[in-house]
Design a protein around this motif. Sequence first.
Motif, PDB file in Angstrom:
ATOM      1  N   TYR A  74      14.190  -6.625   9.687  1.00  0.00           N
ATOM      2  CA  TYR A  74      13.111  -6.759  11.263  1.00  0.00           C
ATOM      3  C   TYR A  74      13.603  -8.163  11.549  1.00  0.00           C
ATOM      4  O   TYR A  74      13.366  -8.870  12.789  1.00  0.00           O
ATOM      5  N   ASP A 249      10.499  -0.103   8.198  1.00  0.00           N
ATOM      6  CA  ASP A 249      11.491   0.688   7.885  1.00  0.00           C
ATOM      7  C   ASP A 249      12.116   1.805   6.621  1.00  0.00           C
ATOM      8  O   ASP A 249      12.641   2.795   6.004  1.00  0.00           O
ATOM      9  N   TRP A 275       8.872   2.540  10.707  1.00  0.00           N
ATOM     10  CA  TRP A 275       8.622   1.116  11.678  1.00  0.00           C
ATOM     11  C   TRP A 275       9.703   0.284  11.904  1.00  0.00           C
ATOM     12  O   TRP A 275      10.087   0.269  11.085  1.00  0.00           O
ATOM     13  N   ASP A 277      12.786   0.115  13.474  1.00  0.00           N
ATOM     14  CA  ASP A 277      13.554   0.604  14.876  1.00  0.00           C
ATOM     15  C   ASP A 277      15.063  -0.592  13.991  1.00  0.00           C
ATOM     16  O   ASP A 277      15.822  -0.903  14.990  1.00  0.00           O
ATOM     17  N   THR A 281      18.385   2.075  10.300  1.00  0.00           N
ATOM     18  CA  THR A 281      17.934   3.963  10.375  1.00  0.00           C
ATOM     19  C   THR A 281      18.641   4.900  10.890  1.00  0.00           C
ATOM     20  O   THR A 281      17.865   5.912  11.114  1.00  0.00           O
ATOM     21  N   GLN A 282      19.576   4.389  11.976  1.00  0.00           N
ATOM     22  CA  GLN A 282      21.062   4.932  12.549  1.00  0.00           C
ATOM     23  C   GLN A 282      21.716   5.803  11.595  1.00  0.00           C
ATOM     24  O   GLN A 282      22.422   7.048  12.065  1.00  0.00           O
ATOM     25  N   THR A 289      13.740   8.440  12.510  1.00  0.00           N
ATOM     26  CA  THR A 289      12.548   8.924  13.598  1.00  0.00           C
ATOM     27  C   THR A 289      11.852   7.311  13.003  1.00  0.00           C
ATOM     28  O   THR A 289      11.127   6.992  12.275  1.00  0.00           O
ATOM     29  N   THR A 290      11.741   6.344  13.845  1.00  0.00           N
ATOM     30  CA  THR A 290      10.930   5.246  13.961  1.00  0.00           C
ATOM     31  C   THR A 290      10.453   4.624  15.327  1.00  0.00           C
ATOM     32  O   THR A 290      10.411   4.895  16.588  1.00  0.00           O
ATOM     33  N   ARG A 292      10.029   1.906  17.755  1.00  0.00           N
ATOM     34  CA  ARG A 292      10.929   0.897  18.074  1.00  0.00           C
ATOM     35  C   ARG A 292      10.492  -0.592  19.321  1.00  0.00           C
ATOM     36  O   ARG A 292      10.170   0.247  20.212  1.00  0.00           O
ATOM     37  N   VAL A 327      11.754   6.373  18.267  1.00  0.00           N
ATOM     38  CA  VAL A 327      12.798   7.119  18.410  1.00  0.00           C
ATOM     39  C   VAL A 327      12.862   8.261  17.861  1.00  0.00           C
ATOM     40  O   VAL A 327      12.654   7.829  16.386  1.00  0.00           O
ATOM     41  N   ARG A 329      14.444  10.764  15.996  1.00  0.00           N
ATOM     42  CA  ARG A 329      16.107  11.420  15.362  1.00  0.00           C
ATOM     43  C   ARG A 329      15.723  12.433  14.201  1.00  0.00           C
ATOM     44  O   ARG A 329      14.636  13.359  14.053  1.00  0.00           O
TER      45      ARG A 329
END
Length: 334
Positions: A74, A249, A275, A277, A281-282, A289-290, A292, A327, A329
Amino acid sequence: MTVTLQDVAALAGVSMKTVSNVVRHYQHVRPSTRAKVQQAIDQLGYVPHSGARRLASGRTGMVAFALPAIEAPYFAEMAALMSTEVEGFDYRLLIEQTAGGIDEERAVLQGREHGLIDGLVFQPTLLSAPDIEKLRSTTPLVLLGEIPPPPAVDHVMVDNLAAARTATFHLLQSGRTRVAFLGRNHDVGHVTATLRLAGYRAALEERGAERGDDLLIPMTRFGAFAAEAAVSDALRAGAQFDGLICFDDLSAIGAMKALARSGRSVPDDVAVVGWDDILMTQFTTPALTTIRPDKATLVQTAFSFLRDRMGGERGEGRHALVGFDLVVRGSTAT
């Protein structure tokens, strides 16, 4: 021959002061005048001599960004955004790491870089508002994060209470009945953790959901390894939960590994929310899910405040809340 400021002014039909304002990205220049000056700059191939300009102005052209941990994704992303932002205004960025230490945070404010920087953007984690007011130097300062600022200091933050409520509501609305929180605050000085825990609790109370200390999974430190260990310990101790809100995250990624090792499926058995994003995380399995936060706006607002202060702005501190999104996911898909 070297193209000078005077050459640009003569070709554009404006004063040297106007050319200087355009070169320095001064905002109060009419668009038509700015376009005319820029056309002259392009035609002549004028390159501003930043060293001479800084010598004449008494400024270094350097700003500092002090953050807790450069290795945290981050903060690495924030530093990259800040570097791009300041370069757009002909500044260079000095990165300082406090490593979450109180002495390092004090050193940042006491001006150990005095004379090297024109301004400072700082995200403290331990210092209080009275500490900051007492220790800060005359260097223009903007604060990031959740620690309340002194009255005269500008401050930019994300609403952690609202974001934690949003994340918790998401799990409750998807049918989860026992939502746990990973990252229980054992350090009373960590304001961010306290606010996120408070938002989580508020959401549970509003919805009449199950609450209790057995749903708080303690971490003595932050990070993926600590999270993996904490969730593994909780599961071995018999903890029962079908949803998990994680402090960040990295904690969520560590938690997902512990859940997988215990034979629990994400999201079928436990839905997980992170938390920040961060980019990775993708690429988790499932994707995470986070929350962003609007990192770009956070950086832009902070540096805008700092430019004002470096330009002589005085008065009471300004406070800005930037937005966030949830977000959604695969880690919470039903």
